[in-house]
Design a protein around this motif. Structure first.
Motif, PDB file in Angstrom:
ATOM      1  N   ALA A 185      41.281  47.605  43.438  1.00 39.75           N
ATOM      2  CA  ALA A 185      41.829  46.622  42.920  1.00 39.75           C
ATOM      3  C   ALA A 185      41.084  45.877  42.146  1.00 39.75           C
ATOM      4  O   ALA A 185      41.599  45.288  40.849  1.00 39.75           O
ATOM      5  CB  ALA A 185      42.437  45.346  44.013  1.00 39.75           C
ATOM      6  N   THR A 186      39.730  45.659  42.214  1.00 39.39           N
ATOM      7  CA  THR A 186      38.685  44.926  41.393  1.00 39.39           C
ATOM      8  C   THR A 186      38.996  45.873  40.038  1.00 39.39           C
ATOM      9  O   THR A 186      38.643  45.281  38.852  1.00 39.39           O
ATOM     10  CB  THR A 186      37.463  45.118  41.943  1.00 39.39           C
ATOM     11  OG1 THR A 186      37.533  44.136  42.998  1.00 39.39           O
ATOM     12  CG2 THR A 186      36.398  44.294  41.024  1.00 39.39           C
TER      13      THR A 186
ATOM     14  N   LEU B 298      40.727  48.192  38.790  1.00 41.06           N
ATOM     15  CA  LEU B 298      42.067  47.936  38.106  1.00 41.06           C
ATOM     16  C   LEU B 298      42.169  46.409  37.198  1.00 41.06           C
ATOM     17  O   LEU B 298      42.586  46.401  36.133  1.00 41.06           O
ATOM     18  CB  LEU B 298      43.465  47.640  38.901  1.00 41.06           C
ATOM     19  CG  LEU B 298      44.766  47.754  38.428  1.00 41.06           C
ATOM     20  CD1 LEU B 298      44.920  48.893  37.587  1.00 41.06           C
ATOM     21  CD2 LEU B 298      45.890  47.668  39.276  1.00 41.06           C
ATOM     22  N   ALA B 299      41.668  45.431  37.806  1.00 39.54           N
ATOM     23  CA  ALA B 299      41.543  43.883  36.996  1.00 39.54           C
ATOM     24  C   ALA B 299      40.597  44.253  35.733  1.00 39.54           C
ATOM     25  O   ALA B 299      40.980  44.027  34.524  1.00 39.54           O
ATOM     26  CB  ALA B 299      41.007  43.095  37.831  1.00 39.54           C
ATOM     27  N   TYR B 300      39.620  45.068  35.862  1.00 43.08           N
ATOM     28  CA  TYR B 300      38.804  45.322  34.814  1.00 43.08           C
ATOM     29  C   TYR B 300      39.393  46.123  33.619  1.00 43.08           C
ATOM     30  O   TYR B 300      39.324  45.877  32.425  1.00 43.08           O
ATOM     31  CB  TYR B 300      37.641  46.072  35.359  1.00 43.08           C
ATOM     32  CG  TYR B 300      36.509  46.507  33.995  1.00 43.08           C
ATOM     33  CD1 TYR B 300      35.852  45.392  33.390  1.00 43.08           C
ATOM     34  CD2 TYR B 300      36.496  47.720  33.613  1.00 43.08           C
ATOM     35  CE1 TYR B 300      35.177  45.673  32.093  1.00 43.08           C
ATOM     36  CE2 TYR B 300      35.978  48.033  32.481  1.00 43.08           C
ATOM     37  CZ  TYR B 300      35.007  47.249  31.857  1.00 43.08           C
ATOM     38  OH  TYR B 300      34.485  47.625  30.608  1.00 43.08           O
TER      39      TYR B 300
ATOM     40  N   ALA C 182      42.511  46.499  32.933  1.00 45.28           N
ATOM     41  CA  ALA C 182      43.341  45.662  32.458  1.00 45.28           C
ATOM     42  C   ALA C 182      42.894  44.549  31.410  1.00 45.28           C
ATOM     43  O   ALA C 182      43.457  44.585  30.366  1.00 45.28           O
ATOM     44  CB  ALA C 182      44.250  44.680  33.406  1.00 45.28           C
ATOM     45  N   PHE C 183      41.804  44.130  31.899  1.00 46.14           N
ATOM     46  CA  PHE C 183      41.277  43.314  30.891  1.00 46.14           C
ATOM     47  C   PHE C 183      40.551  43.925  29.683  1.00 46.14           C
ATOM     48  O   PHE C 183      40.836  43.407  28.545  1.00 46.14           O
ATOM     49  CB  PHE C 183      39.855  42.461  31.605  1.00 46.14           C
ATOM     50  CG  PHE C 183      38.928  41.730  30.734  1.00 46.14           C
ATOM     51  CD1 PHE C 183      39.368  40.457  30.040  1.00 46.14           C
ATOM     52  CD2 PHE C 183      37.484  41.974  30.523  1.00 46.14           C
ATOM     53  CE1 PHE C 183      38.580  39.864  28.976  1.00 46.14           C
ATOM     54  CE2 PHE C 183      36.728  41.400  29.910  1.00 46.14           C
ATOM     55  CZ  PHE C 183      37.177  40.377  28.989  1.00 46.14           C
TER      56      PHE C 183
ATOM     57  N   ALA D 213      37.628  39.907  41.088  1.00 45.74           N
ATOM     58  CA  ALA D 213      38.918  40.336  40.602  1.00 45.74           C
ATOM     59  C   ALA D 213      39.534  39.280  40.022  1.00 45.74           C
ATOM     60  O   ALA D 213      40.335  39.449  38.858  1.00 45.74           O
ATOM     61  CB  ALA D 213      39.846  41.056  41.559  1.00 45.74           C
ATOM     62  N   ILE D 214      39.683  38.227  40.628  1.00 47.72           N
ATOM     63  CA  ILE D 214      40.243  37.099  40.235  1.00 47.72           C
ATOM     64  C   ILE D 214      39.761  36.346  38.976  1.00 47.72           C
ATOM     65  O   ILE D 214      40.539  36.182  37.990  1.00 47.72           O
ATOM     66  CB  ILE D 214      40.500  35.891  41.185  1.00 47.72           C
ATOM     67  CG1 ILE D 214      41.129  36.185  42.550  1.00 47.72           C
ATOM     68  CG2 ILE D 214      40.982  34.545  40.702  1.00 47.72           C
ATOM     69  CD1 ILE D 214      41.012  35.267  43.654  1.00 47.72           C
TER      70      ILE D 214
ATOM     71  N   VAL E 203      38.255  38.102  36.588  1.00 51.56           N
ATOM     72  CA  VAL E 203      38.625  39.342  35.507  1.00 51.56           C
ATOM     73  C   VAL E 203      39.885  39.048  35.121  1.00 51.56           C
ATOM     74  O   VAL E 203      40.276  39.040  34.118  1.00 51.56           O
ATOM     75  CB  VAL E 203      38.331  40.701  36.102  1.00 51.56           C
ATOM     76  CG1 VAL E 203      38.667  41.610  34.962  1.00 51.56           C
ATOM     77  CG2 VAL E 203      36.811  40.726  36.319  1.00 51.56           C
ATOM     78  N   TRP E 204      40.894  39.048  36.080  1.00 51.39           N
ATOM     79  CA  TRP E 204      42.289  38.852  35.636  1.00 51.39           C
ATOM     80  C   TRP E 204      42.397  37.444  34.900  1.00 51.39           C
ATOM     81  O   TRP E 204      43.292  37.450  33.989  1.00 51.39           O
ATOM     82  CB  TRP E 204      43.248  38.779  36.902  1.00 51.39           C
ATOM     83  CG  TRP E 204      43.456  40.119  37.648  1.00 51.39           C
ATOM     84  CD1 TRP E 204      43.176  40.678  38.784  1.00 51.39           C
ATOM     85  CD2 TRP E 204      44.460  41.169  37.225  1.00 51.39           C
ATOM     86  NE1 TRP E 204      43.598  41.644  39.018  1.00 51.39           N
ATOM     87  CE2 TRP E 204      44.388  42.319  38.119  1.00 51.39           C
ATOM     88  CE3 TRP E 204      45.216  41.176  35.968  1.00 51.39           C
ATOM     89  CZ2 TRP E 204      45.019  43.364  37.648  1.00 51.39           C
ATOM     90  CZ3 TRP E 204      45.679  42.416  35.474  1.00 51.39           C
ATOM     91  CH2 TRP E 204      45.744  43.503  36.642  1.00 51.39           C
TER      92      TRP E 204
ATOM     93  N   ALA F  81      41.728  38.288  31.323  1.00 49.61           N
ATOM     94  CA  ALA F  81      42.717  38.867  30.801  1.00 49.61           C
ATOM     95  C   ALA F  81      43.909  38.045  30.288  1.00 49.61           C
ATOM     96  O   ALA F  81      44.334  37.999  29.399  1.00 49.61           O
ATOM     97  CB  ALA F  81      43.085  40.072  31.756  1.00 49.61           C
TER      98      ALA F  81
END
Length: 409
Positions: free
Chosen positions: A216-217, A219-221, A223-224, A348-349, A351-352, A355
């Motif tokens: 999940a972390t 995936l956030a990276y 996406a960013f 993750a928060i 990084v999201w 983005a």
């Protein structure tokens, strides 16, 4: 002195291997662009994007296994025993899930055959197993073996993918060759996931949970780090979108160049509670990135050749900004893996949110190429600073230890 020399040798071996892997991967893309008609190459690019997103599970599994071995080396055999069962189950589950999306993705992306996405799922199985193998090699500091896996990963894609294209110049045939070639590093790593441990195997649930949270972390990276590419594709005119895409070649090159640092330093990051290792690693990544920025600023004509040539002349004067963006994205990449090594929550928060900031600024203002890349670079710089300070702000203790003595119930 010997320790420093050993560390430098390890970094050199892994750096060269990752460079070879990236060159081999680029070679396949180059061949595919020549052999496929534009429509089929566009389909293959979309399929490879699907592979990239699903591959976060392999990266997460690699990080989880490497971290557990690094913080509890006395239980390596038992951890490997558990990892062998988890990696097989996870790889089959992720592969099956990806293959099942063919009923949605085939019509959505106008793929000529439903088998193309199914073959993506087939490729994800060995890729995920390779992630587990790399985690064992990384956690046990078998750098030469890890280097072999990186090289095998690159040449498996090159040989298998090109063979598929020679059989039939289509995206589906290319994916069939890629799916077969992806087994090369699994064969080269045979033995890393076998164990004759006398200890009881550990519970699989903690490893599965850590893999899911790490994925999940990551995936956030991803996406960013790709949000500006999506914004340029959807918000710019076709010409400007192409210019921005050429600049992103330099961004990605600057991002990929120092990734060997996170690979080699990861076990030390998992064990070090003083934050000294993370600062050293971040400094090394920053130095490599600044070298690219300086080279781009001093030799813009050479940089232009590397991103596509004279047809992208308009962007030559701004290429150094793309290198700056890539530098900060590389630092963020390292610090995300540092967070995984320390099992830091909340990353993750952040990084999201980063983005979302880039997306919000781009769509509430009329920014062009320079504005978008500058926004990306500034946001990545701020995110780097926050991630550097995050463990100190949380006043985190030493990295969380695992209850490795608990047998599987």
């Amino acid at each position: 002195m010997r320790t420093q020399q050993k560390a430098m040798t390890s970094m050199s071996v892994v750096a060269v291997a990752m460079m070879v892997m990236n060159v081999a991967t680029y070679g396949f893309n180059l061949v595919a662009a020549r052999l496929l008609v534009p429509a089929e190459f566009g389909a293959l690019t979309a399929l490879l994007s699907l592979i990239l997103m699903a591959n976060v599970v392999a990266l997460a599994l690699q990080a989880a296994i490497a971290r557990r071995i690094s913080v509890a080396p006395q239980h390596t055999l038992s951890i490997v025993h558990t990892a062998s069962r988890v990696s097989l189950a996870v790889s089959l589950a992720v592969g099956a899930a990806a293959a099942a999306t063919t009923v949605v993705l085939t019509p959505a992306f106008n793929f000529s055959s439903m088998w193309a996405v199914v073959l993506c799922g087939a490729m994800i199985v060995p890729l995920t197993l390779t992630g587990a193998l790399m985690g064992v090699a990384q956690g046990t500091a078998r750098w030469q073996r890890l280097a072999v896996l990186f090289v095998g990963n690159g040449f498996g894609r090159l040989i298998g993918g090109v063979a598929g294209l020679l059989v039939d110049a289509s995206a589906t045939s290319a994916m069939a060759g890629l799916a077969i070639g992806a087994w090369l590093p699994v064969l080269l790593g045979a033995g890393l996931l076998t164990s004759n441990a006398e200890e009881e195997p550990h519970s699989r649930r903690p490893l599965v949970f850590e893999t899911v949270t790490s994925a999940a972390t990551l995936l956030a990276y991803f996406a960013f780090s790709n949000v500006d590419a999506l914004i340029a594709r959807g918000g710019f005119e076709a010409h400007d979108s192409g210019l921005y895409a050429s600049g992103l070649i330099l961004t990605k090159s600057t991002l990929f160049l120092p990734q060997f640092v996170s690979v080699v330093f990861f076990p030390s990051l998992a064990r070090d509670s003083s934050h000294r290792t993370r600062l050293r690693a971040a400094g090394l990544v920053a130095l490599l990135g600044l070298a690219v920025v300086a080279g781009t600023a001093v030799l813009p004509d050479l940089a232009l050749i590397l991103v596509g040539g004279e047809q992208y002349e308009e962007i030559k004067g701004d290429l150094w900004l793309f290198a700056v963006s890539g530098t900060f994205l590389a630092i963020v990449y390292l610090l995300v893996f540092d967070a995984l090594a320390r099992r830091e929550g909340g990353v993750a928060i952040l990084v999201w949110l980063a983005a979302a900031v880039v997306f919000g600024v781009a769509y509430t203002n009329s920014i062009g190429i320079v504005g978008l890349v500058t926004t990306m670079a500034i946001t990545a710089a701020v995110l780097s600073a926050l991630l550097l300070a995050w463990p100190l702000l949380r006043r985190s203790p030493a990295p969380k230890s695992d209850k490795v003595t608990e047998p599987e119930s």
